[in-house]
Design a protein around this motif. Sequence first.
Motif, PDB file in Angstrom:
ATOM      1  N   GLN A  17       3.222 -11.436   0.518  1.00 20.63           N
ATOM      2  CA  GLN A  17       4.280 -12.068   1.038  1.00 20.63           C
ATOM      3  C   GLN A  17       5.647 -11.304   0.558  1.00 20.63           C
ATOM      4  OE1 GLN A  17       3.653 -16.144  -0.620  1.00 20.63           O
ATOM      5  NE2 GLN A  17       3.580 -16.862   1.523  1.00 20.63           N
ATOM      6  N   ASP A  18       5.727 -10.689  -0.535  1.00 23.29           N
ATOM      7  CA  ASP A  18       6.646  -9.978  -0.924  1.00 23.29           C
ATOM      8  C   ASP A  18       6.893  -8.661   0.043  1.00 23.29           C
ATOM      9  OD1 ASP A  18       7.488 -11.772  -2.914  1.00 23.29           O
ATOM     10  OD2 ASP A  18       7.039 -10.445  -4.596  1.00 23.29           O
ATOM     11  N   ALA A  19       5.940  -7.994   0.326  1.00 21.19           N
ATOM     12  CA  ALA A  19       5.926  -6.931   0.867  1.00 21.19           C
ATOM     13  C   ALA A  19       6.189  -7.170   2.387  1.00 21.19           C
ATOM     14  CB  ALA A  19       4.443  -6.258   1.046  1.00 21.19           C
ATOM     15  N   THR A  20       6.130  -8.298   3.079  1.00 16.46           N
ATOM     16  CA  THR A  20       6.347  -8.886   4.177  1.00 16.46           C
ATOM     17  C   THR A  20       8.165  -9.080   4.412  1.00 16.46           C
ATOM     18  OG1 THR A  20       4.338  -9.558   4.830  1.00 16.46           O
ATOM     19  CG2 THR A  20       6.224 -10.361   6.091  1.00 16.46           C
ATOM     20  N   LEU A  21       8.479  -9.546   3.416  1.00 18.69           N
ATOM     21  CA  LEU A  21       9.805  -9.598   3.085  1.00 18.69           C
ATOM     22  C   LEU A  21      10.776  -8.639   3.081  1.00 18.69           C
ATOM     23  CD1 LEU A  21       9.867 -12.924   0.801  1.00 18.69           C
ATOM     24  CD2 LEU A  21      10.399 -12.799   3.251  1.00 18.69           C
TER      25      LEU A  21
ATOM     26  N   HIS B 241       1.864  -2.342   4.569  1.00 19.63           N
ATOM     27  CA  HIS B 241       0.624  -2.098   4.064  1.00 19.63           C
ATOM     28  C   HIS B 241       0.621  -1.181   2.635  1.00 19.63           C
ATOM     29  CE1 HIS B 241      -2.656  -3.894   6.494  1.00 19.63           C
ATOM     30  NE2 HIS B 241      -1.906  -3.966   7.190  1.00 19.63           N
ATOM     31  N   GLY B 242       1.763  -0.217   2.725  1.00 17.63           N
ATOM     32  CA  GLY B 242       1.919   0.738   1.813  1.00 17.63           C
ATOM     33  C   GLY B 242       2.555  -0.123   0.643  1.00 17.63           C
TER      34      GLY B 242
ATOM     35  N   ASN C 106      -3.136   1.871   2.779  1.00 16.84           N
ATOM     36  CA  ASN C 106      -3.569   1.179   1.795  1.00 16.84           C
ATOM     37  C   ASN C 106      -3.672   2.243   0.507  1.00 16.84           C
ATOM     38  OD1 ASN C 106      -3.197  -1.205   2.926  1.00 16.84           O
ATOM     39  ND2 ASN C 106      -5.430  -1.636   2.971  1.00 16.84           N
ATOM     40  N   ALA C 107      -4.379   3.059   0.865  1.00 17.06           N
ATOM     41  CA  ALA C 107      -4.611   4.148  -0.307  1.00 17.06           C
ATOM     42  C   ALA C 107      -3.287   5.009  -0.736  1.00 17.06           C
ATOM     43  CB  ALA C 107      -5.754   5.080   0.342  1.00 17.06           C
ATOM     44  N   VAL C 108      -2.546   5.432   0.537  1.00 21.76           N
ATOM     45  CA  VAL C 108      -1.243   6.013   0.200  1.00 21.76           C
ATOM     46  C   VAL C 108      -0.411   5.093  -0.649  1.00 21.76           C
ATOM     47  CG1 VAL C 108       0.665   6.927   1.174  1.00 21.76           C
ATOM     48  CG2 VAL C 108      -1.468   7.344   2.383  1.00 21.76           C
TER      49      VAL C 108
END
Length: 322
Positions: free
Chosen positions: A204-208, A228-229, A280-282
């Motif tokens: 959720q943080d990443a989305t914000l 995603h990263g 994701n891996a990056v």
Amino acid sequence: MKKMVVRGAIASMALAAVIGSVVAMNLQSKASDINKTVTTDVADTTDVADVTGMEEMLSDEEIAKYEEAIAELEKTPNKDEDSKEDKDEEDSEGILSDDMSVEDVKEYFLELGYDEQELEIAYLFETIEEIKEDCDEDEDVIEEVDKTIEEWMSEVIEDGSTCSNPWDNLKSKAGEIWYNFKYNEKRAYVMHPAKGLASYRLGQDATLYTIEIFGINGLGDPSDAFRHGMWCALMARDIGHKYSDLFATAHETGPVRGESDICADGFKLDYHREMDLHNNAVGMGVVSEYDTKETVPDSVLAQKVLNKLTGVKETGLIWLHY
């Protein structure tokens, strides 16, 4: 609140320097607003781009502003390399240790400044944790959680209140979240409920952060790549690379309710999965085993992820379209 900490570290300079394409110019105007706020909280200057040679892209005023910011950042002493060798194994596994319960993780986020209402998802993970105590196999736990969710939703419907009270609202939200998890996600969350709550919260943080930087939370575009990263970078730092890989991979594999072979942007689902698994891996790769929330705050982490927004698979984050 920590949600706003990303302001200040993500400058339009970083976008222009690392993307090196048309998307840099598109995103530069959005990032410029963030650049207006304080930058002195950035403790790591490793990935701060040099403005030398950028005269054609930046005005004299902008160059002076960036040079001033970089000079301020350089006042922060580098971490003592010797101290890295003294880090114990627990540090390398993230700040949320394996022996923490769902309640411990919930309290951790509350101490960071989150509101109680933002952690309603904790109710679901607490339920998983309780059911797990009475079941030996992960598949049995999933089956019992499925039954429990069905009972919750049935109670809400029979009550006729349509989530008009906090208790029904809580059950309804938790149930809907569980219904939309892929089976592999359910299994991962059942295996590690406390880490699962942290993973969900960091997502959720990443989305914000994505919305704040790009103005949108897109699909198949650079904002999707960044999200995603950033999610995986946050997880790698806070719960360790092992769990970051577990939850991120589970999110991309296995069917989900109502999922189609063609996504909303017109691209095949397989293309999206390949893109997401790569990104994701990056994201995990920008975090070292020694990074902590204190040495690499969210603002620095966001900048590190932005620096990987190249559009080239060999060098960083990729996307399907603008």
